[in-house]
Design a protein around this motif. Structure first.
Motif, PDB file in Angstrom:
ATOM      1  N   GLY A 135       0.591  -1.582  -0.537  1.00  7.81           N
ATOM      2  CA  GLY A 135      -0.163   0.425   0.368  1.00  7.81           C
ATOM      3  C   GLY A 135       1.119   0.716   0.211  1.00  7.81           C
ATOM      4  O   GLY A 135       2.389   1.592  -0.105  1.00  7.81           O
ATOM      5  N   ALA A 136       0.021   2.297  -0.522  1.00  4.17           N
ATOM      6  CA  ALA A 136       0.820   3.421  -0.481  1.00  4.17           C
ATOM      7  C   ALA A 136       1.098   4.469   0.629  1.00  4.17           C
ATOM      8  O   ALA A 136       0.239   4.212   1.236  1.00  4.17           O
ATOM      9  N   ILE A 137       2.436   4.860   1.230  1.00  2.00           N
ATOM     10  CA  ILE A 137       2.341   5.942   2.462  1.00  2.00           C
ATOM     11  C   ILE A 137       3.017   6.447   1.965  1.00  2.00           C
ATOM     12  O   ILE A 137       4.390   6.623   1.397  1.00  2.00           O
ATOM     13  N   ASP A 144      15.426  -1.268   8.632  1.00  6.15           N
ATOM     14  CA  ASP A 144      16.105  -2.156   7.220  1.00  6.15           C
ATOM     15  C   ASP A 144      14.884  -2.203   6.692  1.00  6.15           C
ATOM     16  O   ASP A 144      13.583  -3.234   6.938  1.00  6.15           O
ATOM     17  N   GLY A 145      14.395  -1.963   6.037  1.00  8.11           N
ATOM     18  CA  GLY A 145      14.183  -2.645   4.429  1.00  8.11           C
ATOM     19  C   GLY A 145      12.444  -1.735   4.972  1.00  8.11           C
ATOM     20  O   GLY A 145      11.468  -1.905   3.670  1.00  8.11           O
ATOM     21  N   VAL A 146      11.717  -1.239   5.403  1.00  4.99           N
ATOM     22  CA  VAL A 146      10.681  -0.060   5.598  1.00  4.99           C
ATOM     23  C   VAL A 146      10.515   1.158   4.726  1.00  4.99           C
ATOM     24  O   VAL A 146      11.494   1.847   5.647  1.00  4.99           O
ATOM     25  N   GLN A 147      10.082   1.306   4.191  1.00  7.08           N
ATOM     26  CA  GLN A 147      10.192   2.170   3.451  1.00  7.08           C
ATOM     27  C   GLN A 147       8.704   3.398   3.043  1.00  7.08           C
ATOM     28  O   GLN A 147       7.682   2.386   3.169  1.00  7.08           O
ATOM     29  N   VAL A 148       8.347   4.382   3.104  1.00  4.36           N
ATOM     30  CA  VAL A 148       7.417   5.810   3.074  1.00  4.36           C
ATOM     31  C   VAL A 148       6.978   5.220   1.012  1.00  4.36           C
ATOM     32  O   VAL A 148       8.467   4.982   0.351  1.00  4.36           O
ATOM     33  N   ASP A 149       6.488   5.675   0.410  1.00  5.75           N
ATOM     34  CA  ASP A 149       6.233   5.989  -1.109  1.00  5.75           C
ATOM     35  C   ASP A 149       6.794   7.665  -1.104  1.00  5.75           C
ATOM     36  O   ASP A 149       8.115   7.642  -1.950  1.00  5.75           O
TER      37      ASP A 149
END
Length: 254
Positions: free
Chosen positions: A95-97, A118-123
């Motif tokens: 999902g887009a954040i 590490d590995g957690v991203q927002v858009d």
């Protein structure tokens, strides 16, 4: 009565969990300022956004000075936002954040991104009139951004121009004055990061979107709908974007 109370408590606790799936926008207002969230949401809705929208409250409610000089640099506050982002991402990996903030709220956003695992991203990240330092190294921060980080800036912003100390406590001019700057001695990783960092400088045509270059005027719903939303709500590259890396290469960032 006891059964009803139990059901009510269960529903309340369930509502506190980050169960969101699909698009979500987190917005952080400025220091001691609590009036921009509605305009930003209206702008996104006008542009067709139909996902979740949440104003993340980070203020200590002790006035602008407390928020700017102390609360905006709080690791506790940054970790609280990071935790919220992490839970939403875990619940919905695709999902887009979008994370947006005004003024000192942008300093909280940058610190929260640094706190993400590490590995957690927002858009996308949108920094509106950021009072964080223009010289803050965003290399590691951009590892937590899938697409782009945008920052508006204006020579007519009297608030950032008068700052003695940036909201993130870092040296250098505020990013909301002339935009973010790439470190001069950046390696390949830094260059890759700043290829996705984009300044949006004020220009006279933005008066037509009800932003005259002022500090909080950047949250005008017309400006959000017409200038910001097309950049973050579409998966396609925005044709007018010019990354900091490109500007740095031709010497126009200094």
């Amino acid at each position: 009565m006891r059964i009803l109370l139990t059901v009510f408590l269960f529903a309340s606790l369930s509502g506190c969990a980050e169960s969101t799936r699909g698009p979500v926008v987190f917005f952080l207002d400025g220091a001691g300022w609590y009036a921009s969230g509605g305009a930003v949401e209206n702008g996104l809705r006008k542009a067709g956004y139909k996902g979740e929208y949440e104003v993340f409250t980070w203020s200590a409610f002790l006035g602008p000075a407390q928020d700017h000089f102390i609360t905006a640099q709080s690791k506790i506050v940054a970790r609280r936002l990071a935790g919220k982002i992490e839970r939403v991402r875990k619940n919905d990996p695709d999902g887009a954040i979008q994370v947006m903030g005004l003024s000192a709220g942008t300093a909280v956003i940058l610190s929260a991104l640094e706190e993400l695992p590490d590995g957690v991203q927002v858009d996308n990240v949108v920094l509106l009139s950021p009072s964080a330092s223009a010289e803050r190294d965003l290399t590691k921060i951009m590892q937590h951004v899938r697409r782009n980080l945008y920052a508006t800036c204006s020579p007519h912003d009297g608030i950032v121009a008068a700052l003695a100390v940036n909201a993130d406590g870092r040296p250098g001019p505020p990013a909301g004055e002339k935009g973010l700057r790439m470190p001069r001695k950046g390696d390949a990783q830094t260059q890759a990061a700043y290829a996705r960092v984009i300044n949006i400088p004020w220009q006279p045509s933005y008066v037509g979107f009800n932003w005259n270059g002022s500090h909080t005027g950047v949250t005008s719903d017309d400006f959000i709908a017409g200038v910001i939303a097309p950049r973050i709500l579409s998966a396609e590259p925005f044709p007018l974007d010019r990354p900091v890396l490109e500007r740095f290469a031709v010497g126009s960032e200094r």
